[in-house]
Design an enzyme around this catalytic site. Structure first.
Site, PDB file in Angstrom:
ATOM      1  CB  SER A 142      -0.846   0.006   1.283  1.00 33.10           C
ATOM      2  OG  SER A 142      -1.432   1.266   1.505  1.00 33.10           O
ATOM      3  CE1 TYR A 155      -4.132  -2.116   5.122  1.00 35.74           C
ATOM      4  CE2 TYR A 155      -3.168   0.025   4.687  1.00 35.74           C
ATOM      5  CZ  TYR A 155      -3.794  -1.121   4.231  1.00 35.74           C
ATOM      6  OH  TYR A 155      -4.069  -1.274   2.886  1.00 35.74           O
TER       7      TYR A 155
HETATM    8  N1  LIG Z   1      -8.762  -0.458  -1.214  1.00 37.04           N
HETATM    9  C1  LIG Z   1      -7.714   0.319  -1.026  1.00 37.04           C
HETATM   10  O1  LIG Z   1      -7.815   1.560  -1.017  1.00 37.04           O
HETATM   11  C2  LIG Z   1      -6.352  -0.317  -0.835  1.00 37.04           C
HETATM   12  C3  LIG Z   1      -5.224   0.505  -0.919  1.00 37.04           C
HETATM   13  C4  LIG Z   1      -3.977  -0.049  -0.727  1.00 37.04           C
HETATM   14  C5  LIG Z   1      -3.839  -1.405  -0.497  1.00 37.04           C
HETATM   15  N2  LIG Z   1      -4.946  -2.188  -0.410  1.00 37.04           N
HETATM   16  C6  LIG Z   1      -4.750  -3.620  -0.145  1.00 37.04           C
HETATM   17  O2  LIG Z   1      -5.376  -4.386  -1.156  1.00 37.04           O
HETATM   18  C7  LIG Z   1      -5.651  -5.693  -0.671  1.00 37.04           C
HETATM   19  C8  LIG Z   1      -7.059  -6.092  -1.060  1.00 37.04           C
HETATM   20  O3  LIG Z   1      -7.977  -5.259  -0.374  1.00 37.04           O
HETATM   21  P1  LIG Z   1      -9.299  -4.675  -1.044  1.00 37.04           P
HETATM   22  O4  LIG Z   1      -9.179  -3.205  -1.007  1.00 37.04           O
HETATM   23  O5  LIG Z   1      -9.591  -5.358  -2.315  1.00 37.04           O
HETATM   24  O6  LIG Z   1     -10.342  -5.062   0.112  1.00 37.04           O
HETATM   25  P2  LIG Z   1     -11.668  -5.945   0.082  1.00 37.04           P
HETATM   26  O7  LIG Z   1     -12.167  -5.908   1.485  1.00 37.04           O
HETATM   27  O8  LIG Z   1     -12.572  -5.502  -1.001  1.00 37.04           O
HETATM   28  O9  LIG Z   1     -11.126  -7.404  -0.259  1.00 37.04           O
HETATM   29  C9  LIG Z   1     -10.322  -8.129   0.630  1.00 37.04           C
HETATM   30  C10 LIG Z   1     -10.607  -9.620   0.472  1.00 37.04           C
HETATM   31  O10 LIG Z   1      -9.694 -10.333   1.329  1.00 37.04           O
HETATM   32  C11 LIG Z   1     -10.428 -11.360   1.992  1.00 37.04           C
HETATM   33  N3  LIG Z   1      -9.771 -11.687   3.254  1.00 37.04           N
HETATM   34  C12 LIG Z   1      -9.668 -10.902   4.360  1.00 37.04           C
HETATM   35  N4  LIG Z   1      -9.031 -11.559   5.327  1.00 37.04           N
HETATM   36  C13 LIG Z   1      -8.719 -12.783   4.836  1.00 37.04           C
HETATM   37  C14 LIG Z   1      -8.061 -13.913   5.366  1.00 37.04           C
HETATM   38  N5  LIG Z   1      -7.599 -13.912   6.619  1.00 37.04           N
HETATM   39  N6  LIG Z   1      -7.902 -14.995   4.585  1.00 37.04           N
HETATM   40  C15 LIG Z   1      -8.389 -15.011   3.320  1.00 37.04           C
HETATM   41  N7  LIG Z   1      -9.038 -13.972   2.760  1.00 37.04           N
HETATM   42  C16 LIG Z   1      -9.194 -12.870   3.514  1.00 37.04           C
HETATM   43  C17 LIG Z   1     -11.818 -10.771   2.206  1.00 37.04           C
HETATM   44  O11 LIG Z   1     -12.784 -11.785   2.428  1.00 37.04           O
HETATM   45  C18 LIG Z   1     -12.021 -10.000   0.913  1.00 37.04           C
HETATM   46  O12 LIG Z   1     -12.640 -10.808  -0.069  1.00 37.04           O
HETATM   47  C19 LIG Z   1      -5.403  -5.629   0.831  1.00 37.04           C
HETATM   48  O13 LIG Z   1      -4.151  -6.212   1.111  1.00 37.04           O
HETATM   49  C20 LIG Z   1      -5.372  -4.145   1.123  1.00 37.04           C
HETATM   50  O14 LIG Z   1      -4.617  -3.828   2.259  1.00 37.04           O
HETATM   51  C21 LIG Z   1      -6.189  -1.677  -0.578  1.00 37.04           C
END
Ligand SMILES: NC(=O)c1ccc[n+]([C@@H]2O[C@H](COP(=O)([O-])OP(=O)(O)OC[C@H]3O[C@@H](n4cnc5c(N)ncnc54)[C@H](O)[C@@H]3O)[C@@H](O)[C@H]2O)c1
Length: 273
Positions: A142, A155
């Protein structure tokens, strides 16, 4: 990895947001997919969105923090697909809370999923990537991997650790013809803020943040296209979104001064409560 056609890709967190977008983008490249998540309904929705008879798509329920399950998962996917070439360690959560308001359990949970889950993925899938003779690991960090944000202690720490371990593996795994990329997105329009409420973050605060992300953030599909390019060009890391570039450049130019406005704003809000 220049040609993704016919390769087998494992994607954790594939039931929503960025993971789902990565699945769609990899499917469009002609990859076979092993979709992994804790949430079966989300997995089935992703599967439906990538359904195409010419590709093999399997779904696997797993918690990335569960070492026994992750070990078995790697074997299960290898058996189902015959090979594993790409691993996206993408599953992650956030909890938005000041350190002193957080329970140890909440702090541990974020580290266990965002950092422990990535280590488990790398550890248990590595033998299969080596066996394939060509591999690529893509770890979702991130912009918080560049900066310690207030209310995001574990985080930010977990994402900085994912950046660091990706750099180590980039150097160590080249001799096995395995490359590594860390992804550093800014705000992306996903369900992460909604999930943060379930994990204990303040609902009103998360609604405000979600509204801002929906207004200013990038679509996950646009991110996924950039990730595909990064894999093909063998980039060690990519920043995604104007905010990610901005934060990383400000940190580079003003490594200490950038934290002063954060301190001021956090103190003002906390004392104004
Ligand atoms: N959305 C943003 O703005 C953003 C920015 C930077 C980084 N990220 C990173 O992107 C990645 C994906 O997040 P997202 O934004 O798509 O969120 P999201 O909540 O839409 O999707 C996350 C998915 O991970 C699954 N998950 C959570 N814990 C889990 C576990 N212990 N085992 C298996 N699956 C699990 C959830 O069920 C969900 O389907 C994350 O690592 C997040 O930190 C997101």
């Amino acid at each position: 990895m220049k040609n993704l056609y016919d390769k087998v890709a494992v994607i954790t967190g594939a039931g929503s947001g960025i993971g789902r977008a990565l699945a769609k983008a990899m499917a469009a490249e002609g990859c076979h997919l092993a979709l992994v998540d804790m949430n079966d309904a989300g997995l089935q929705e992703t599967k439906a969105q990538v359904a195409d008879k010419s590709r093999k798509v399997t779904t696997h329920i797993a918690n990335v923090t569960d070492r026994e399950r992750m070990k078995a998962l790697a074997a299960e996917i290898h058996q189902a697909h015959g090979a594993i070439h790409l691993l996206f360690n993408n599953a992650g959560i956030t909890i938005s809370k000041a350190f002193e308001d957080s329970s140890l359990e909440e702090l541990d949970r974020v580290l266990a999923i965002n950092l422990g889950g990535v280590i488990n993925g790398c550890y248990f899938f590595l033998p299969y990537l080596k066996q394939a003779g060509e591999g690529h690991i893509i770890n979702t960090s991130s912009m918080a991997g560049f900066i310690g944000f207030p209310n995001q202690l574990t985080y930010s720490a977990s994402k900085a650790a994912v950046k660091s371990l990706s750099e180590t593996l980039f150097a160590e795994l080249a001799m096995h013809n395995i490359s590594v990329t860390s992804i550093h997105p800014g705000a992306i329009r996903t369900n992460i803020m909604k999930a943060a409420v379930d994990h204990g973050s303040d609902a009103v605060e998360m609604q405000k943040m979600e509204a801002m992300v929906m207004k200013m953030g990038m679509e996950p599909d646009a991110l996924a296209r950039k990730v595909i390019k990064a894999i093909k060009k063998d980039k060690m890391r990519i920043r995604v979104g104007f905010d990610a570039y901005l934060m990383e450049w400000i940190k580079r130019l003003f490594p200490v001064a950038i934290h002063k406005p954060f301190r001021k704003a956090f103190t003002k809000r906390a004392l104004g409560k």
